[in-house]
Scaffold this active site. Structure first.
Site, PDB file in Angstrom:
ATOM      1  N   CYS A 168     -28.761 -12.381  38.826  1.00  0.00           N
ATOM      2  CA  CYS A 168     -28.811 -13.543  37.928  1.00  0.00           C
ATOM      3  C   CYS A 168     -30.191 -14.188  38.047  1.00  0.00           C
ATOM      4  CB  CYS A 168     -27.717 -14.541  38.299  1.00  0.00           C
ATOM      5  SG  CYS A 168     -27.915 -16.124  37.474  1.00  0.00           S
TER       6      CYS A 168
ATOM      7  N   LYS B 251     -27.607 -12.827  -7.973  1.00  0.00           N
ATOM      8  CA  LYS B 251     -28.346 -11.575  -8.130  1.00  0.00           C
ATOM      9  C   LYS B 251     -27.945 -10.689  -6.954  1.00  0.00           C
ATOM     10  CE  LYS B 251     -32.997  -9.823  -8.950  1.00  0.00           C
ATOM     11  NZ  LYS B 251     -33.019  -8.809  -7.918  1.00  0.00           N
TER      12      LYS B 251
ATOM     13  N   CYS C 138     -23.085 -13.508  35.367  1.00  0.00           N
ATOM     14  CA  CYS C 138     -23.293 -13.965  36.733  1.00  0.00           C
ATOM     15  C   CYS C 138     -21.925 -14.438  37.218  1.00  0.00           C
ATOM     16  CB  CYS C 138     -24.301 -15.120  36.735  1.00  0.00           C
ATOM     17  SG  CYS C 138     -24.279 -16.027  38.288  1.00  0.00           S
TER      18      CYS C 138
ATOM     19  N   CYS D  64     -23.441 -21.243  40.116  1.00  0.00           N
ATOM     20  CA  CYS D  64     -24.780 -20.968  39.581  1.00  0.00           C
ATOM     21  C   CYS D  64     -25.239 -22.199  38.791  1.00  0.00           C
ATOM     22  CB  CYS D  64     -24.728 -19.737  38.682  1.00  0.00           C
ATOM     23  SG  CYS D  64     -26.238 -19.487  37.742  1.00  0.00           S
TER      24      CYS D  64
ATOM     25  N   ASP E  89     -27.803  -7.690  -4.464  1.00  0.00           N
ATOM     26  CA  ASP E  89     -28.839  -6.812  -3.932  1.00  0.00           C
ATOM     27  C   ASP E  89     -28.289  -5.403  -3.740  1.00  0.00           C
ATOM     28  OD1 ASP E  89     -31.272  -6.044  -3.056  1.00  0.00           O
ATOM     29  OD2 ASP E  89     -31.142  -6.985  -1.085  1.00  0.00           O
TER      30      ASP E  89
ATOM     31  N   GLU F 187     -25.783 -16.500 -12.497  1.00  0.00           N
ATOM     32  CA  GLU F 187     -24.918 -15.607 -11.720  1.00  0.00           C
ATOM     33  C   GLU F 187     -25.689 -15.123 -10.493  1.00  0.00           C
ATOM     34  OE1 GLU F 187     -24.702 -11.786 -14.287  1.00  0.00           O
ATOM     35  OE2 GLU F 187     -24.930 -13.462 -15.669  1.00  0.00           O
TER      36      GLU F 187
ATOM     37  N   CYS G  54     -29.642 -17.849  39.846  1.00  0.00           N
ATOM     38  CA  CYS G  54     -29.185 -18.053  41.228  1.00  0.00           C
ATOM     39  C   CYS G  54     -29.302 -16.805  42.105  1.00  0.00           C
ATOM     40  CB  CYS G  54     -27.749 -18.565  41.242  1.00  0.00           C
ATOM     41  SG  CYS G  54     -26.549 -17.295  40.787  1.00  0.00           S
TER      42      CYS G  54
ATOM     43  N   TYR H  99     -22.546  -6.964 -15.268  1.00  0.00           N
ATOM     44  CA  TYR H  99     -23.157  -8.208 -15.751  1.00  0.00           C
ATOM     45  C   TYR H  99     -23.874  -8.078 -17.091  1.00  0.00           C
ATOM     46  CZ  TYR H  99     -26.955  -5.900 -13.196  1.00  0.00           C
ATOM     47  OH  TYR H  99     -27.846  -4.978 -12.716  1.00  0.00           O
TER      48      TYR H  99
ATOM     49  N   GLU I 204     -24.291  -3.809 -10.999  1.00  0.00           N
ATOM     50  CA  GLU I 204     -24.892  -3.492  -9.715  1.00  0.00           C
ATOM     51  C   GLU I 204     -23.869  -2.829  -8.807  1.00  0.00           C
ATOM     52  OE1 GLU I 204     -27.960  -4.387 -10.004  1.00  0.00           O
ATOM     53  OE2 GLU I 204     -28.837  -4.501  -8.002  1.00  0.00           O
TER      54      GLU I 204
ATOM     55  N   LYS J 116     -35.619 -16.076  -7.100  1.00  0.00           N
ATOM     56  CA  LYS J 116     -35.488 -15.367  -5.821  1.00  0.00           C
ATOM     57  C   LYS J 116     -35.321 -16.374  -4.686  1.00  0.00           C
ATOM     58  CE  LYS J 116     -36.721 -11.377  -5.422  1.00  0.00           C
ATOM     59  NZ  LYS J 116     -36.368  -9.988  -5.566  1.00  0.00           N
TER      60      LYS J 116
ATOM     61  N   GLU K  96       3.826   1.677  -1.219  1.00  0.00           N
ATOM     62  CA  GLU K  96       4.422   1.910  -2.536  1.00  0.00           C
ATOM     63  C   GLU K  96       3.388   2.551  -3.476  1.00  0.00           C
ATOM     64  OE1 GLU K  96       7.104  -1.086  -5.148  1.00  0.00           O
ATOM     65  OE2 GLU K  96       6.637  -1.596  -3.073  1.00  0.00           O
ATOM     66  N   TYR K  97       2.155   2.036  -3.397  1.00  0.00           N
ATOM     67  CA  TYR K  97       1.062   2.585  -4.202  1.00  0.00           C
ATOM     68  C   TYR K  97       0.853   4.060  -3.843  1.00  0.00           C
ATOM     69  CZ  TYR K  97      -3.655   3.108  -6.153  1.00  0.00           C
ATOM     70  OH  TYR K  97      -4.750   3.533  -6.856  1.00  0.00           O
ATOM     71  N   ASP K  98       0.845   4.346  -2.539  1.00  0.00           N
ATOM     72  CA  ASP K  98       0.652   5.729  -2.085  1.00  0.00           C
ATOM     73  C   ASP K  98       1.757   6.641  -2.613  1.00  0.00           C
ATOM     74  OD1 ASP K  98      -1.552   4.888  -0.784  1.00  0.00           O
ATOM     75  OD2 ASP K  98      -0.650   4.841   1.215  1.00  0.00           O
TER      76      ASP K  98
ATOM     77  N   LYS L 268     -29.709 -16.784 -17.341  1.00  0.00           N
ATOM     78  CA  LYS L 268     -29.814 -16.117 -18.641  1.00  0.00           C
ATOM     79  C   LYS L 268     -29.552 -17.121 -19.751  1.00  0.00           C
ATOM     80  CE  LYS L 268     -28.069 -11.804 -16.688  1.00  0.00           C
ATOM     81  NZ  LYS L 268     -26.948 -10.905 -16.488  1.00  0.00           N
TER      82      LYS L 268
ATOM     83  N   ASP M 258       0.837  -1.197   0.000  1.00  0.00           N
ATOM     84  CA  ASP M 258       0.000   0.000   0.000  1.00  0.00           C
ATOM     85  C   ASP M 258       0.874   1.250   0.000  1.00  0.00           C
ATOM     86  OD1 ASP M 258      -1.916  -1.854   0.238  1.00  0.00           O
ATOM     87  OD2 ASP M 258      -2.735  -1.166   2.159  1.00  0.00           O
TER      88      ASP M 258
ATOM     89  N   ARG N 263     -30.703   3.452 -12.827  1.00  0.00           N
ATOM     90  CA  ARG N 263     -31.689   2.859 -13.728  1.00  0.00           C
ATOM     91  C   ARG N 263     -32.924   3.763 -13.865  1.00  0.00           C
ATOM     92  NH1 ARG N 263     -36.020  -0.568 -12.625  1.00  0.00           N
ATOM     93  NH2 ARG N 263     -36.685  -1.641 -14.493  1.00  0.00           N
TER      94      ARG N 263
HETATM   95  S1  IVH Z   1     -29.531  -8.772 -15.542  1.00  0.00           S
HETATM   96  C1  IVH Z   1     -31.982  -7.541 -18.918  1.00  0.00           C
HETATM   97  N1  IVH Z   1     -27.911  -9.750 -13.717  1.00  0.00           N
HETATM   98  O1  IVH Z   1     -31.788  -7.244 -10.577  1.00  0.00           O
HETATM   99  C2  IVH Z   1     -31.373  -8.074 -17.716  1.00  0.00           C
HETATM  100  N2  IVH Z   1     -29.531  -8.159 -13.033  1.00  0.00           N
HETATM  101  O2  IVH Z   1     -34.750  -7.514 -10.694  1.00  0.00           O
HETATM  102  C3  IVH Z   1     -31.289  -7.074 -16.673  1.00  0.00           C
HETATM  103  N3  IVH Z   1     -29.442  -7.563 -10.676  1.00  0.00           N
HETATM  104  O3  IVH Z   1     -32.540  -4.310 -12.320  1.00  0.00           O
HETATM  105  C4  IVH Z   1     -30.671  -7.452 -15.427  1.00  0.00           C
HETATM  106  N4  IVH Z   1     -27.737  -8.837 -10.148  1.00  0.00           N
HETATM  107  O4  IVH Z   1     -30.499  -4.315 -10.761  1.00  0.00           O
HETATM  108  C5  IVH Z   1     -28.941  -8.924 -13.960  1.00  0.00           C
HETATM  109  N5  IVH Z   1     -26.406 -10.646 -12.199  1.00  0.00           N
HETATM  110  C6  IVH Z   1     -27.411  -9.832 -12.459  1.00  0.00           C
HETATM  111  C7  IVH Z   1     -27.999  -9.027 -11.463  1.00  0.00           C
HETATM  112  C8  IVH Z   1     -29.072  -8.210 -11.797  1.00  0.00           C
HETATM  113  C9  IVH Z   1     -28.612  -7.961  -9.701  1.00  0.00           C
HETATM  114  C10 IVH Z   1     -30.550  -6.609 -10.487  1.00  0.00           C
HETATM  115  C11 IVH Z   1     -30.612  -5.494 -11.498  1.00  0.00           C
HETATM  116  C12 IVH Z   1     -31.970  -5.563 -12.111  1.00  0.00           C
HETATM  117  C13 IVH Z   1     -32.728  -6.324 -11.066  1.00  0.00           C
HETATM  118  C14 IVH Z   1     -33.912  -7.022 -11.663  1.00  0.00           C
END
Ligand code: IVH
Length: 672
Positions: free
Chosen positions: A411, A115, A429, A434, A117, A113, A414, A229, A177, A317, A34-36, A293, A32, A136
């Site tokens: 406690c 998903k 306690c 006890c 959050d 892949e 006891c 993605y 994301e 989900k 060196e990077y700095d 997909k 780190d 979005r």
């Molecule tokens: S693909 C046309 N891949 O999930 C395909 N979405 O409920 C569009 N998300 O709006 C999305 N991980 O924000 C895709 N590996 C992933 C994702 C992903 C999270 C989210 C994304 C999307 C929402 C849809």
């Protein structure tokens, strides 16, 4: 001047390269410091020669001051959402649907892949330079968050030129994301609460709030990351599958998720979705599902989109690991070490397929901080195998009947006055006699990793204590069959079996014995290290903190706890009584036919009880060998948290995979 320009460009290249290794690949090759130094030198040169500054310089991440408002960005291609699936059936229906639409002659596979959050963001790179980043929004129009996105270190300001003759695309609209890791989220919330600011409800809200800051200097302090993605409009690059797109993005220096997998058929895709769900709690970030997909872009195009979602993708989900329920009452449990834990008794609720009736509230400080009251409506979380916990109270649902809970000063078992040790949040306690502590000590002593006495369950322990047949664990070894027959529902045969099991347990290992003593902070792993480092119990008993600290992996807290345990008269007498009762240890010389010696180990992911390097040392010390990559000659893969692609490779090669516990047990067995 030319020289300075050359130096500046050279520094920028180096910083980009090392920044990419650090932030995107998680695999730095310089320190780190060196990077700095490189960074500082570049900043100095650019300051002296403002005419040589460029917008994509790594020094220009936080360029702008606060904005008045966000500008609108119209997406060239709409940013669609995904259709949800909640069951295997939904996934099969999806397959049937697309097979029907794509026609019998079309051949395709799937990708799966995680998903993530977080929130969807589009980055636009023109001639390789990040020009616009937007949220979005409603899918058609989003907000311009370019200034903020530039502060996210996993997002390159300019793309890397891929190897070979692949050019940097003329135009790349990449989608992904932006999210905040769980650890960073908790840290942020802690500091917000300290400053009197409201806590964010979850990492997604924290990321969204941070990205929508008008002042990028605030965003810069919020540790966010991005996984890419997908793509919008692309000019000057070709990819015919999602897999190729991911590989291209990666080559351009963008970060893609390592749990991405190509699956030959829907069954495999489904299984991989379930696998991701199983390991979900091990991810350092929240995932709320898996995205399936169609891999082939040509088939995607043939399937097309509905108004809001593409027909070629599906979000499976996960079952939520949080549910809303009500606290019926709160009571306090006393553990083996005397710790008082407030436990919420809940209106039973199913979370991820398990009926949850109780959840921990950790300690008084947590209850106060979260302002959780009896009769509150609350969110309860069950993550993996950990004890369910109350995450928060839904204050809007209060009707005035809720009651503030305070921990007792005595406690509950006891009646001894409770104490709070310096630097600890828990109340304890202090009475070693006890009944709750005594019961806890027995339960621990007989448990699998300790003396492993079969048949001595809670029911029997409680009766033995209540009937005054045992007061201390050493008393177990003086029990007779007649004593056991005095207990309810115990016949000759089971009494005999139990006595036999107790007798048999006397032949054990030094490590198990140390663990069985129940010294605070001495788990199975540390017990193994102690057993290796001391000849016998007397030697351990006489060890000073200094002696203990000389042993690698024993820190001051553990050392202090061991010395203080042995300084207690009662404990020393216990040890003596146990050895007098005939407890003896098998030799700890390495066994023949070792399962470690000569074996090749690969370690991946984060281990919770030690660093990877420490695990490596232990393997080497036990005669094993270490390798960096999984291959046909690997014997074991030790997989910690967020294990990465090595885990998949090991699975594919059918290599034994050990989780952290199994790994520790294997090493311990080696020493026994
Ligand atoms: S693909 C046309 N891949 O999930 C395909 N979405 O409920 C569009 N998300 O709006 C999305 N991980 O924000 C895709 N590996 C992933 C994702 C992903 C999270 C989210 C994304 C999307 C929402 C849809």
């Amino acid at each position: 001047m030319k020289d300075i320009q050359n130096e500046i460009e050279d520094l920028r290249d180096k910083i980009r390269y090392h920044g990419h290794r650090y932030y995107v690949l998680d695999d730095p090759v310089i320190s780190d410091a060196e990077y700095d130094r490189l960074f500082l030198r570049l900043s100095e040169l650019e300051e002296k020669h403002p005419e040589l500054a460029t917008p994509d310089s790594p020094t220009r991440r936080i360029g702008a001051g606060p904005q008045e408002s966000f500008l609108e960005v119209v997406h060239t291609l709409p940013m669609l959402s995904l259709e949800n699936a909640f069951s295997d059936r939904d996934i099969r229906d999806f397959e049937a649907r697309i097979k029907g639409l794509a026609g019998d002659d079309s051949v395709f596979d799937y990708t799966v892949e995680p998903k993530i959050d977080g929130l969807a963001v589009e980055l636009v790179y023109e001639k390789g330079i990040l020009s616009v980043a937007s949220t979005r929004g409603d899918g058609f129009t989003g907000e311009d968050v370019t200034h903020n996105v530039r502060t996210i270190m996993t997002i390159p300001l300019s793309l890397t030129k891929p190897a070979g003759n692949i050019p940097v695309p003329e135009l790349l609209e990449v989608r992904g994301e932006v999210y905040m890791e769980k650890g960073a989220f908790e840290k942020l919330n802690r500091s917000r609460v300290n400053e009197g600011l409201p806590a964010f409800a979850n990492p997604r809200n924290a990321a969204a709030g941070s990205l929508r800051q008008l002042d990028p200097r605030v965003t810069a302090k919020r540790p966010m990351k991005m996984f890419c993605y997908g793509a919008g409009d692309v000019r000057g690059a070709r990819f015919s599958t999602q897999q190729e797109l991911m590989s291209l993005l990666q080559q351009l220096g963008l970060r893609v998720n390592e749990h991405f997998k190509v699956c030959g058929d829907i069954r495999e895709a489904m299984e991989y979705c379930h696998y991701l769900e199983e390991i979900r709690s091990q991810f350092p970030y929240e995932i709320d599902g898996a995205v399936i997909k169609v891999n082939q872009v040509s088939v995607q195009a043939r399937l097309g989109s509905k108004s809001r979602s593409p027909r070629w993708a599906l979000a499976y989900k996960f079952r939520p690991n949080q549910e809303t329920t009500r606290i019926l009452r709160i009571d306090v449990q006393v553990g083996r070490t005397g710790a008082l834990t407030p436990v919420a008794h809940l209106e039973p609720v199913e979370i991820g397929g398990v009926l949850v009736k109780r959840a921990t509230l950790h300690n008084q400080d947590e209850i106060r901080k979260k302002d959780i009251r009896e009769l509150d409506t609350v969110i309860v979380q069950r993550a993996g195998d950990v004890i369910p916990e109350v995450v928060k109270a839904i204050k809007e649902k209060r009707n005035g009947s809720e009651m503030i809970f305070t921990m007792p000063s005595l406690c509950p078992v006891c009646g001894t006055g409770v104490v709070k040790r310096q630097g600890e949040a828990v109340l304890r306690c202090p009475n070693p006699n006890c009944p709750a502590q005594v019961r806890g000590a027995f339960r621990h002593f007989v448990s699998k990793g300790a003396m492993d006495i079969d048949g001595l369950g809670d029911r029997i322990i409680t009766q033995l204590i209540e009937k005054g047949l045992v007061n201390e664990v050493a008393d177990l070894y003086s029990l007779s069959t007649e004593d056991i027959l005095k207990l309810d529902k115990t016949g000759e045969k089971s009494a005999g079996n139990l006595i036999n099991a107790i007798r048999k347990s006397r032949k054990t290992t030094f490590a198990r014995f140390i663990y069985a003593l129940g010294i605070r902070h001495v788990g199975e792993y540390i017990a193994g290290i102690l057993a290796d480092s001391f000849r016998d119990v007397e030697a351990l008993e006489q060890a000073t903190e200094e002696d203990l600290l000389k042993i690698g992996q024993i820190g001051p807290q553990i050392a202090e706890s061991i010395v203080s345990w042995f300084s207690d008269e009662f404990n020393r007498r216990q040890v003596k009584r146990l050895t007098d009762a005939g407890v003896e240890f098998e030799s700890t010389a390495p066994r023949q036919g070792s399962s470690v010696e000569g074996r090749v180990f690969v370690i991946t992911g984060t281990l919770s009880s030690m660093k990877r390097s420490e695990a490596g040392d232990l393997i080497i010390k036990s005669g094993g060998r270490l390798a960096a990559q999984v291959s046909g000659s690997t014997d074991y893969l030790v997989a910690g948290e967020s294990p990465g692609s090595k885990l998949e490779k090991a699975r594919a090669l059918d290599i034994s995979i050990l989780n952290e516990d199994e790994f520790i047990k294997l090493l311990r067995k080696e020493r026994e």
